[in-house]
Design a protein around this motif. Structure first.
Motif: not given
Lengths: 378, 148
Positions: A201-228
């Motif tokens: 995908x045409x993603x900048x390196x910082x975005x790719x790093x963020x998406x694969x960072x474990x800490x990012x997902x600690x928050x992102x997962x909660x956002x997904x659940x709360x969105x549903x």
């Protein structure tokens, strides 16, 4: 009125079936997409019986192969007829019956998106959703027969609303109670595993790093659940409904771009039309036909007002475009355009955020205050 | 149909559908295939399996080798089971996936009439539930009559 009487009134009150008619029309192509892999296999001479499958029950009828394949093609034809609204009741019931029969032929046929499709088709089959947006209605009109009552008891609409909300709720709840999901382990692992695809995908390196960072997902997962869970609950209240619909569209588009979900996203977005208030033409759009811009908007509304939100009336030459909302508030000019576009299915998602603009909010408040003053002075 | 029957009928149908749906959601927390429970993208779990045919004379032959005119990937073509020795994501959860594999072993055992050698099929499954350490279990098909 006691609770049971209120419940009976809710289910039995006659309301517009327009939203279900629109959903019926949209569901046909979804069914065709659903049937496509089965029909492709059948075209090559293959059916489910040629490889591993697992019946749910020994007594479940299995048809001779030629008849099974014939049924699949019948379902495809019925889906087209259902969408066009030709012999609507029979076509919808046939589509539902064949899709359901096929789903329960084998445990391997089961996917969540197919289950949702069965639910939707089942409720469309029992609702009188062929009286509008249908060839049947057009044929009646051509024959000079009176149009059939577009109103009907509301219970199929309420049941489908329940199912729609239940799906988001069930999905969100299962993730909420799972520490691995809510804590971000599941999303992190899935993204890391798909890293090669992400790098394409045409993603900048910082975005790719963020998406694969474990800490990012600690928050992102909660956002997904709360969105549903927000979607599941927010759809029920008028104040949060538009936001819930808007978020649901984003949710489905995001899922579609990131996962293989067969027809789920298309179906999920199509079903959202059922949350429209089940009354039609209770907003008035006044258009000065001598104004090219207003005439253009009038034609747009004529073509895209699939849920019949507006009655279009002529305005004197030189008038500003005006919309009178259901509550009697009148908006003019740009706020009127924003409101109009926010109520058409194809443009709603893009126009809804415009209702948050200060100018539009001021105009709506001024309209509210005008009505209040008018009522108080009587 | 009298109005009273309609009113009661609507109540019953509505309540029945709601109860059924909620029941299926609850059932999803204990069933393998979770039909109508709408638990979506539930796990990041992965699995792989070494599947062999155990013959009457005790040989253990990997199913990657065609036998008696059969190929495993032709017999088991769906649900990510065609190449079990490759580590796969369990799309709808490990319980769901391994239940399919278990059923597939039985189906292959029952639907390969030209095979006169195989007594049963066995899968040594290694699974990783999300980020947990791997677990190993053995699944076995029914014994085939008339083998050997």
């Amino acid at each position: 009125m006691n609770a049971l009487a209120r419940f009976d009134d809710l289910l039995g009150r006659t309301v517009s079936m327009r939203a279900l008619a629109l959903l019926r029309a949209l569901a046909g192509p979804v069914v065709l997409l659903h049937l496509q892999p089965f029909l492709s296999d059948a075209w090559r001479g293959e059916t489910y019986r040629d490889a591993f499958y697992e019946p749910y029950a020994a007594w479940y009828p299995e048809l001779p192969e030629a008849i099974y394949v014939g049924l699949l093609w019948l379902a495809a034809a019925a889906a087209v007829a259902m969408s066009l609204g030709f012999l609507t009741r029979v076509a919808t019931a046939t589509t539902f019956a064949v899709v359901t029969y096929n789903l329960f032929l084998s445990t391997t046929h089961f996917h969540n998106n197919r289950a949702y499709l069965v639910v939707v088709l089942g409720l469309l089959a029992v609702a009188p959703c062929g009286r509008e947006l249908s060839l049947d209605a057009w044929i009646r009109h051509r024959r000079g027969q009176p149009a059939r009552d577009p109103l009907a008891p509301a219970w199929p609409l309420w049941l489908l609303r329940f199912e729609c909300a239940a799906i988001y709720g069930a999905s969100g709840l299962s993730k909420l109670v799972d520490p691995d999901w809510f804590g971000g382990t599941v999303t992190w692992q899935r993204v890391v595993r798909a890293r090669d695809d992400l790098e394409a995908w045409p993603l900048p390196d910082w975005a790719l790093s963020a998406l694969t960072d474990r800490g990012f997902h600690t928050g992102a997962a909660k956002l997904i659940v709360l969105t549903e869970l927000f979607i599941a609950l927010g759809l029920w209240w008028p104040r949060t409904r538009y936001a819930a619909v808007w978020v649901a569209v984003v949710f489905h588009v995001t899922i579609e771009t990131s996962a293989s979900v067969q027809v789920f996203s298309l179906l999920g977005i199509a079903v959202l039309v059922i949350w429209a208030v089940p009354s039609t033409r209770d907003r008035v759009l006044r258009i000065d036909s001598t104004s090219a811009r207003q005439a253009r908007l009038g034609r747009l509304v004529g073509g895209l007002d699939w849920l019949a939100r507006f009655r279009v009336e002529p305005a004197p030459p030189g008038s500003a475009l005006a919309v009178t909302d259901r509550d009697g508030t009148t908006l003019r000019g740009a706020p009127a355009v924003a409101l109009t576009l926010s109520r058409l299915p194809l443009t709603a998602w893009f126009a809804l955020p415009a209702l948050l603009l200060p100018a539009v909010r001021r105009a709506r408040r001024a309209g509210d205050e005008g009505i209040t003053a008018s009522v108080a002075s009587r | 149909m009298s109005p009273r029957v309609r009113v009661v009928g609507r109540r019953v149908v509505f309540a029945a559908v709601v109860a059924l749906q909620l029941g299926l959601v609850v059932r999803g927390y204990s069933s393998d295939h979770k039909e109508f429970a709408f638990q979506m993208f539930p796990e990041s779990s992965t699995w792989r399996a070494d599947v062999v045919r155990v013959t009457a004379d005790g040989r253990r032959i990997p199913i990657e080798r065609p036998w008696s005119g059969y190929r495993w990937d032709d017999l088991v073509a769906d649900r990510g089971l065609s190449y079990p020795s490759v580590r796969h994501h369990a799309d709808a959860g490990l319980d769901n996936q391994l239940a399919f594999l278990d059923a597939a072993l039985d189906w292959v055992a029952d639907n390969t009439p030209r095979d006169g050698d195989t007594r049963y099929l066995e899968a040594r499954v290694t699974s990783w539930h999300n980020a947990d350490p791997p677990e190993v279990e053995v699944l076995r098909s029914r014994e085939r009559e008339g083998a050997g």
